[in-house]
Design a protein around this motif. Structure first.
Motif, PDB file in Angstrom:
ATOM      1  N   ARG A  47      51.243  31.767  52.599  1.00 28.47           N
ATOM      2  CA  ARG A  47      51.111  31.202  51.255  1.00 28.47           C
ATOM      3  C   ARG A  47      51.508  32.149  50.120  1.00 28.47           C
ATOM      4  NH1 ARG A  47      45.906  28.172  48.618  1.00 28.47           N
ATOM      5  NH2 ARG A  47      46.998  27.506  46.742  1.00 28.47           N
ATOM      6  N   TYR A  48      51.009  33.373  50.105  1.00 27.62           N
ATOM      7  CA  TYR A  48      51.262  34.296  48.996  1.00 27.62           C
ATOM      8  C   TYR A  48      52.102  35.515  49.411  1.00 27.62           C
ATOM      9  CZ  TYR A  48      47.670  31.782  46.381  1.00 27.62           C
ATOM     10  OH  TYR A  48      46.943  30.825  45.733  1.00 27.62           O
ATOM     11  N   GLN A  51      54.725  36.596  46.809  1.00 21.99           N
ATOM     12  CA  GLN A  51      54.064  37.193  45.649  1.00 21.99           C
ATOM     13  C   GLN A  51      53.581  38.607  45.986  1.00 21.99           C
ATOM     14  OE1 GLN A  51      50.995  34.737  43.943  1.00 21.99           O
ATOM     15  NE2 GLN A  51      50.373  36.309  42.494  1.00 21.99           N
ATOM     16  N   TYR A  52      53.055  38.804  47.194  1.00 22.80           N
ATOM     17  CA  TYR A  52      52.607  40.120  47.633  1.00 22.80           C
ATOM     18  C   TYR A  52      53.782  41.104  47.658  1.00 22.80           C
ATOM     19  CZ  TYR A  52      49.928  43.590  50.225  1.00 22.80           C
ATOM     20  OH  TYR A  52      49.279  44.744  50.594  1.00 22.80           O
ATOM     21  N   PRO A  72      48.470  38.814  44.421  1.00 30.66           N
ATOM     22  CA  PRO A  72      47.917  37.575  44.974  1.00 30.66           C
ATOM     23  C   PRO A  72      46.384  37.610  44.934  1.00 30.66           C
ATOM     24  CG  PRO A  72      49.526  38.518  46.476  1.00 30.66           C
ATOM     25  CD  PRO A  72      49.290  39.525  45.395  1.00 30.66           C
ATOM     26  N   TRP A  76      42.656  36.008  49.412  1.00 26.27           N
ATOM     27  CA  TRP A  76      43.761  35.725  50.330  1.00 26.27           C
ATOM     28  C   TRP A  76      44.180  37.005  51.050  1.00 26.27           C
ATOM     29  CZ3 TRP A  76      48.766  37.455  50.910  1.00 26.27           C
ATOM     30  CH2 TRP A  76      49.539  36.750  51.844  1.00 26.27           C
TER      31      TRP A  76
END
Length: 110
Positions: A47-48, A51-52, A72, A76
């Protein structure tokens, strides 16, 4: 950062959600045998991840050209970043190892 003059390439590996820490050690060892001296991060959710990765690029940018990105959600990261293959540890004389998300050694790699 322990080694600020180094540039690293880190591979992201997504493994199934039902993989536990014990199995992660085996997966990391097999990954390292196939790709020696390669840094990797193991996640069990996608999911992230982008972004990470983008946040990592921003944090480590020395040019000032990388766009700022929020980290993130902490929950998460805690739930889905399972470990890293790295050789950053001074305590272990920069041996390649599987670390947990806090940088503690989980397994020395061959």
């Amino acid at each position: 950062m322990l080694f600020p003059d180094e540039q690293w390439e880190i591979f992201v590996v997504v493994i199934p959600k039902d993989i536990g820490q014990g199995a992660l050690g085996k997966i990391a060892s097999e990954f390292y045998k196939k790709y020696p001296r390669t840094r990797a991060r193991f996640f069990n959710d996608r999911r992230y991840i982008q972004q990470y990765v983008d946040r990592d690029r921003y944090i480590n940018d020395k040019t000032g050209k990388v766009k700022e990105v929020d980290f993130p959600p902490t929950e998460w990261v805690q739930d889905h970043l399972l470990g890293d293959i790295n050789n950053r540890s001074r305590m272990y004389n920069r041996q390649w190892m599987l670390e947990d998300r806090y940088g503690s050694m989980m397994r020395i790699l061959p």
